[in-house]
Write an enzyme that holds these catalytic residues in place. Structure first.
Site, PDB file in Angstrom:
ATOM      1  N   GLU A 170      -2.655  -9.043   3.745  1.00 51.55           N
ATOM      2  CA  GLU A 170      -2.788  -9.514   5.136  1.00 51.55           C
ATOM      3  C   GLU A 170      -4.241  -9.497   5.582  1.00 51.55           C
ATOM      4  OE1 GLU A 170      -1.953  -6.547   4.279  1.00 51.55           O
ATOM      5  OE2 GLU A 170      -2.891  -5.096   5.625  1.00 51.55           O
TER       6      GLU A 170
ATOM      7  N   CYS B  19       0.819  -1.221   0.000  1.00 53.54           N
ATOM      8  CA  CYS B  19       0.000   0.000   0.000  1.00 53.54           C
ATOM      9  C   CYS B  19       0.854   1.274   0.000  1.00 53.54           C
ATOM     10  CB  CYS B  19      -1.012  -0.033   1.127  1.00 53.54           C
ATOM     11  SG  CYS B  19      -2.481   0.911   0.691  1.00 53.54           S
TER      12      CYS B  19
ATOM     13  N   HIS C   6      -4.248  -5.058   0.387  1.00 57.23           N
ATOM     14  CA  HIS C   6      -3.818  -5.622   1.673  1.00 57.23           C
ATOM     15  C   HIS C   6      -3.905  -7.147   1.708  1.00 57.23           C
ATOM     16  CE1 HIS C   6      -3.084  -1.865   3.763  1.00 57.23           C
ATOM     17  NE2 HIS C   6      -3.986  -1.392   2.933  1.00 57.23           N
TER      18      HIS C   6
END
Ligand SMILES: NC(=O)CC[C@H](N)C(=O)O
Length: 371
Positions: A349, A261, A347
């Site tokens: 994650e 990001c 993202h």
């Protein structure tokens, strides 16, 4: 009862638009006011992860999910040590949460950090307004009779464009996260890193050392890491000159580097590919991305208001674009040609969001091992 009656509150935008609501958590005798850039997140769940994501520092969050707070909060589910948004605007705010493993209500969680909640707002109209007119500064306040005064104060707030905010959320001290079985040493440049990124790296047997945003390249390297990771974080990437320098040096020296990001934006700037402010950003947990290398789609979690400039990225011969956002064709990921370096604008994650993209952490480990 701890929270008595709801008090009237206002959401005032920079362009003069006014939306009224109620606040369930303002102290009844005091005026409360908070400024920030207004943005919205379309996730149907995961509010605690969103509110504690350091990338939202300086932003007032409007949630499009109609019910917020109904499953409380749990200390294990935060993405940082406290809520990082500047305030919350929602439709229905639940004062009566219910979940077996919650340890605190959302109202207590936010009030402990002095965060103002404005509920009972027509969030569909507000979101439509932001979508049409773009990101802008806003103020939320219990001072409902002073719209003009609030507007004058709002006009003095800095714009998100040009604002470096990593210094507000980055760790002040270097810290270690080691495992007995750790095999790979990864230096993390913390521009506002989410816990779930660290968890994902640790799960893959990485020893982590997390460094403040202003650490020099030489200091990072003095730990003798195997790779470098540049994190997500708030604000405009452009003023983060130290991080940009670090990325530049890592790329020059063929040192393995992964960015997520804000990390992607930093790598892009290090290569001379500019970034720009988006009209109203991508924030939600169902953003479709096309992996151009496999031809497969990924449903991804996103939270960004800046983006790599598309025409500059497409005409650069330094990078290969690896991922595209399917809604607007924006650059969702790229790798640097001939270098052990890649990054994504979204993202992998999750936290919150789907796990379609966790393979990127495995790809990072593979890249380090090959190197
Ligand atoms: N999640 C992030 O890292 C956000 C990056 C940057 N602050 C943006 O808004 O685009």
């Amino acid at each position: 009862m701890k929270y008595q009656q709801k008090k009237d509150a206002v959401v005032l935008l920079e362009d003069g638009s006014v939306f009224f609501g109620k606040t369930p958590n303002a102290n009844s005798s005091e005026v409360q006011t908070s400024f920030g850039e207004i943005c919205f997140n379309t996730g149907m769940t995961g509010y605690q992860e969103i509110f504690t994501d350091p990338s939202y520092f300086g932003q007032i969050m409007v949630t499009t999910n109609a019910h917020i707070g109904n499953y409380g909060t749990n200390a294990d589910e935060s993405e940082s040590n406290s809520p990082k948004i500047s305030g919350l605007v929602c439709k229905n705010f639940s004062m009566f949460p219910s979940r077996v493993n919650m340890d605190k209500s959302l109202v207590d969680f936010l009030t402990e950090s002095n965060l103002l909640v404005v509920s009972d707002v027509d969030t569909r109209a507000l979101v439509e307004h932001i979508r049409e007119n773009g990101a802008m500064n806003a103020v939320i306040s219990t001072e409902t009779n002073n719209i003009e005064g609030l507007h004058a104060q709002l006009a003095k707030q800095p714009s998100m464009k040009g604002l470096g905010l990593a210094n507000q959320v980055s760790t002040k001290e270097i810290y270690d996260l080691f495992n007995e079985t750790d095999q790979t040493k990864v230096a993390v440049l913390d521009l506002g890193v989410k816990q779930n990124i660290l968890r994902n790296l640790k799960k893959r047997n990485c020893s982590l050392k997390v460094f403040p945003f202003d650490t020099s390249y030489e200091e990072l390297m003095s730990w003798k890491p195997d790779a470098l990771f540049i994190s997500n974080g708030p604000g405009d990437p452009e003023p983060l000159t130290n991080a940009i320098q670090i990325a530049k040096k890592a790329i020059e020296e063929d040192f393995p580097l992964f960015g997520i990001c804000l990390g992607q934006q930093i790598i892009s700037l290090a290569l001379g590919i500019p970034t720009e402010k988006m009209h109203h950003g991508h924030r939600g947990i169902n953003h479709p991305v096309l992996n151009l290398q496999t031809g497969k789609g990924e449903i991804t979690s996103q939270n960004h208001g800046f983006v790599v400039e598309k025409s500059a990225a497409e005409s650069s011969d330094l990078i290969e674009i690896t991922h595209k956002h399917l809604n607007d064709d924006s650059i969702a990921g790229f790798k640097v040609k001939g270098k052990p370096c890649f990054c994504v604008q979204y993202h992998p994650e999750a936290g919150p969001g789907p796990n379609d993209a966790t393979y990127l952490f495995d790809q990072f480990i593979d890249m380090i091992q090959k190197k």
